[in-house]
Design a protein around this motif. Structure first.
Motif, PDB file in Angstrom:
ATOM      1  N   GLY A 260      48.839  32.820  47.014  1.00 34.92           N
ATOM      2  CA  GLY A 260      49.462  32.678  48.328  1.00 34.92           C
ATOM      3  C   GLY A 260      48.504  32.577  49.485  1.00 34.92           C
ATOM      4  N   SER A 261      47.243  32.982  49.289  1.00 35.80           N
ATOM      5  CA  SER A 261      46.261  32.881  50.372  1.00 35.80           C
ATOM      6  C   SER A 261      44.855  33.006  49.804  1.00 35.80           C
ATOM      7  N   HIS A 262      43.869  32.504  50.552  1.00 29.77           N
ATOM      8  CA  HIS A 262      42.483  32.650  50.121  1.00 29.77           C
ATOM      9  C   HIS A 262      42.086  34.126  50.054  1.00 29.77           C
ATOM     10  N   ARG A 263      42.555  34.907  51.009  1.00 27.20           N
ATOM     11  CA  ARG A 263      42.229  36.325  51.013  1.00 27.20           C
ATOM     12  C   ARG A 263      42.755  36.993  49.737  1.00 27.20           C
ATOM     13  N   ASP A 264      43.977  36.615  49.343  1.00 25.82           N
ATOM     14  CA  ASP A 264      44.553  37.214  48.146  1.00 25.82           C
ATOM     15  C   ASP A 264      43.890  36.688  46.871  1.00 25.82           C
ATOM     16  N   SER A 265      43.349  35.470  46.920  1.00 30.21           N
ATOM     17  CA  SER A 265      42.579  34.978  45.771  1.00 30.21           C
ATOM     18  C   SER A 265      41.317  35.817  45.593  1.00 30.21           C
ATOM     19  N   ILE A 266      40.687  36.177  46.713  1.00 29.93           N
ATOM     20  CA  ILE A 266      39.514  37.046  46.654  1.00 29.93           C
ATOM     21  C   ILE A 266      39.900  38.412  46.112  1.00 29.93           C
ATOM     22  N   ARG A 267      41.011  38.947  46.580  1.00 24.39           N
ATOM     23  CA  ARG A 267      41.463  40.247  46.087  1.00 24.39           C
ATOM     24  C   ARG A 267      41.741  40.190  44.589  1.00 24.39           C
ATOM     25  N   ALA A 268      42.298  39.077  44.122  1.00 25.45           N
ATOM     26  CA  ALA A 268      42.577  38.941  42.691  1.00 25.45           C
ATOM     27  C   ALA A 268      41.285  39.007  41.886  1.00 25.45           C
ATOM     28  N   ILE A 269      40.214  38.415  42.421  1.00 23.19           N
ATOM     29  CA  ILE A 269      38.920  38.468  41.732  1.00 23.19           C
ATOM     30  C   ILE A 269      38.368  39.890  41.751  1.00 23.19           C
ATOM     31  N   LEU A 270      38.392  40.513  42.906  1.00 28.29           N
ATOM     32  CA  LEU A 270      37.844  41.862  43.021  1.00 28.29           C
ATOM     33  C   LEU A 270      38.636  42.877  42.200  1.00 28.29           C
ATOM     34  N   ASN A 271      39.942  42.613  42.012  1.00 28.60           N
ATOM     35  CA  ASN A 271      40.794  43.516  41.229  1.00 28.60           C
ATOM     36  C   ASN A 271      40.826  43.138  39.741  1.00 28.60           C
ATOM     37  N   ASP A 272      39.957  42.204  39.350  1.00 22.16           N
ATOM     38  CA  ASP A 272      39.861  41.753  37.955  1.00 22.16           C
ATOM     39  C   ASP A 272      41.174  41.163  37.448  1.00 22.16           C
ATOM     40  N   GLU A 273      41.873  40.475  38.348  1.00 25.96           N
ATOM     41  CA  GLU A 273      43.081  39.754  37.959  1.00 25.96           C
ATOM     42  C   GLU A 273      42.786  38.262  37.801  1.00 25.96           C
ATOM     43  N   ALA A 274      41.603  37.838  38.227  1.00 29.01           N
ATOM     44  CA  ALA A 274      41.126  36.464  38.092  1.00 29.01           C
ATOM     45  C   ALA A 274      39.605  36.525  38.117  1.00 29.01           C
TER      46      ALA A 274
ATOM     47  N   ILE B  47      32.919  28.152  45.457  1.00 34.15           N
ATOM     48  CA  ILE B  47      33.470  28.672  44.216  1.00 34.15           C
ATOM     49  C   ILE B  47      32.874  30.057  43.999  1.00 34.15           C
ATOM     50  N   VAL B  48      33.717  31.087  43.988  1.00 29.06           N
ATOM     51  CA  VAL B  48      33.213  32.457  43.972  1.00 29.06           C
ATOM     52  C   VAL B  48      33.729  33.228  42.769  1.00 29.06           C
ATOM     53  N   THR B  49      32.948  34.243  42.389  1.00 25.19           N
ATOM     54  CA  THR B  49      33.320  35.190  41.349  1.00 25.19           C
ATOM     55  C   THR B  49      32.860  36.574  41.772  1.00 25.19           C
ATOM     56  N   ARG B  50      33.089  37.573  40.946  1.00 24.22           N
ATOM     57  CA  ARG B  50      32.585  38.907  41.247  1.00 24.22           C
ATOM     58  C   ARG B  50      31.061  38.913  41.162  1.00 24.22           C
ATOM     59  N   ALA B  51      30.430  39.658  42.026  1.00 27.71           N
ATOM     60  CA  ALA B  51      28.963  39.701  42.056  1.00 27.71           C
ATOM     61  C   ALA B  51      28.387  40.159  40.723  1.00 27.71           C
ATOM     62  N   ALA B  52      29.101  41.037  40.020  1.00 24.29           N
ATOM     63  CA  ALA B  52      28.590  41.588  38.771  1.00 24.29           C
ATOM     64  C   ALA B  52      28.916  40.728  37.555  1.00 24.29           C
ATOM     65  N   ASP B  53      29.658  39.645  37.741  1.00 16.52           N
ATOM     66  CA  ASP B  53      30.019  38.806  36.590  1.00 16.52           C
ATOM     67  C   ASP B  53      28.774  38.124  36.050  1.00 16.52           C
ATOM     68  N   PRO B  54      28.513  38.182  34.743  1.00 15.06           N
ATOM     69  CA  PRO B  54      27.281  37.629  34.185  1.00 15.06           C
ATOM     70  C   PRO B  54      27.268  36.109  34.066  1.00 15.06           C
ATOM     71  N   ALA B  55      28.415  35.444  34.204  1.00 14.77           N
ATOM     72  CA  ALA B  55      28.462  33.984  34.066  1.00 14.77           C
ATOM     73  C   ALA B  55      27.563  33.334  35.108  1.00 14.77           C
ATOM     74  N   ALA B  56      26.719  32.399  34.668  1.00 13.81           N
ATOM     75  CA  ALA B  56      25.723  31.806  35.566  1.00 13.81           C
ATOM     76  C   ALA B  56      26.147  30.458  36.129  1.00 13.81           C
ATOM     77  N   THR B  57      26.886  29.672  35.362  1.00 15.18           N
ATOM     78  CA  THR B  57      27.267  28.329  35.787  1.00 15.18           C
ATOM     79  C   THR B  57      28.773  28.156  35.680  1.00 15.18           C
ATOM     80  N   LEU B  58      29.262  27.084  36.258  1.00 15.67           N
ATOM     81  CA  LEU B  58      30.692  26.795  36.191  1.00 15.67           C
ATOM     82  C   LEU B  58      31.150  26.656  34.745  1.00 15.67           C
ATOM     83  N   ALA B  59      30.341  26.025  33.909  1.00 13.33           N
ATOM     84  CA  ALA B  59      30.708  25.836  32.504  1.00 13.33           C
ATOM     85  C   ALA B  59      30.916  27.168  31.787  1.00 13.33           C
ATOM     86  N   ASP B  60      30.242  28.206  32.239  1.00 13.70           N
ATOM     87  CA  ASP B  60      30.362  29.521  31.604  1.00 13.70           C
ATOM     88  C   ASP B  60      31.742  30.145  31.798  1.00 13.70           C
TER      89      ASP B  60
END
Length: 270
Positions: free
Chosen positions: A149-163, A95-108
């Motif tokens: 549509g793909s794991h790669r695009d899910s990562i891109r969505a996170i990096l582009n602040d779309e998710a 389960i991944v997020t942006r490195a700079a996201d301050p959320a610490a746990t899944l509940a956050d």
């Protein structure tokens, strides 16, 4: 009916030639036994289309749609991957997020945005839902869920602040970390999902029994062929795990995870 073959589940550009070599080794062995195997992998059709094609001689399928949609496939073996988060015939999602996201746990991440590669994906949705369900406590958890549509695009969505959060298959993550490190450098792992059986190697249910036996032998030999050591390493393939006679029982845990999430009042990732 012309036979087809498919190894598109882990087929990053840097892995394509390794998949070609693996299939060539299998096909050569089959042809030597009089089986009409295609010389090349199919890469221009959707996985779901191939999984329902009675001409599928050899392929790889996602386990969750295999059991939830009763796909017309026969399991040949489970791949064994040498990657973080993988064990003998099992893998998980990160389960991944942006490195700079301050959320610490899944509940956050309640009220934030999720990305999934496909609603029927085991690694991108089913395992994701399994870890969110206890935290959701029977309520909607995410403000929005986007299908990429793909794991790669899910990562891109996170990096582009779309998710903000996504579940990435551990084998895919390992491949991207090795071959496209810039794509995962900006990510941080928040949690890991439970493990589940790896994506099985399959053939169409209509494939003759003697051909199924030849496929299993050819696959086993290809996994032990020293000439393919580098190709298997590129694909993180350590070998295969044989499945019991009732092969679908090995995937029963995937349906059980869905049932548990529903029992917790969280039948859909939302």
């Amino acid at each position: 009916m012309t036979a087809c073959s498919f190894l598109g589940m882990y087929d990053l550009p840097a892995q394509a030639s390794a998949n070609d070599r693996l299939w060539t080794a299998i096909a050569t062995r089959l042809i030597a036994h009089g089986i009409a195997a295609p010389r090349h992998l199919t890469r221009d059709r959707a996985p779901a289309d191939l999984w329902n094609d009675p001409a599928l001689l050899f392929g790889q399928a996602c386990g969750y749609p295999l059991v939830s949609r009763a796909l017309p496939l026969r399991i040949l073996a489970l791949p064994d991957y040498d990657a973080p988060g993988c064990a003998k015939g099992r893998h998980r999602s990160l389960i991944v997020t942006r490195a700079a996201d301050p959320a610490a746990t899944l509940a956050d991440f309640r009220g934030r945005r999720a990305a999934i590669n496909d609603p029927a994906s085991n690694t991108g949705m089913n395992l994701f839902r399994a870890v969110v369900a206890p935290v959701a406590q029977g309520n909607r958890f995410f403000a929005d869920v986007v299908v990429t549509g793909s794991h790669r695009d899910s990562i891109r969505a996170i990096l582009n602040d779309e998710a903000d959060l996504a579940a990435i298959d551990a084998v895919t993550h390992a491949g991207l970390a090795r071959f496209e490190p810039d794509l995962v450098r900006g990510l941080r792992i928040v949690a890991e999902t439970p493990s589940s059986p790896t994506l099985p190697f399959v053939t169409a249910r209509s494939t003759p029994v003697d051909t199924v036996a030849a496929l299993r032998i050819a696959l086993k030999e290809a996994m032990a062929d020293p000439a393919l050591d580098d190709a298997r390493a590129t694909l993180f393939l350590r070998g295969i795990v044989a499945v019991p006679p009732d092969a679908f029982a090995a995937l029963g845990a995937l349906g059980a995870m869905a049932a548990t999430a529903a029992a917790l009042g969280y039948p859909n990732l939302a």
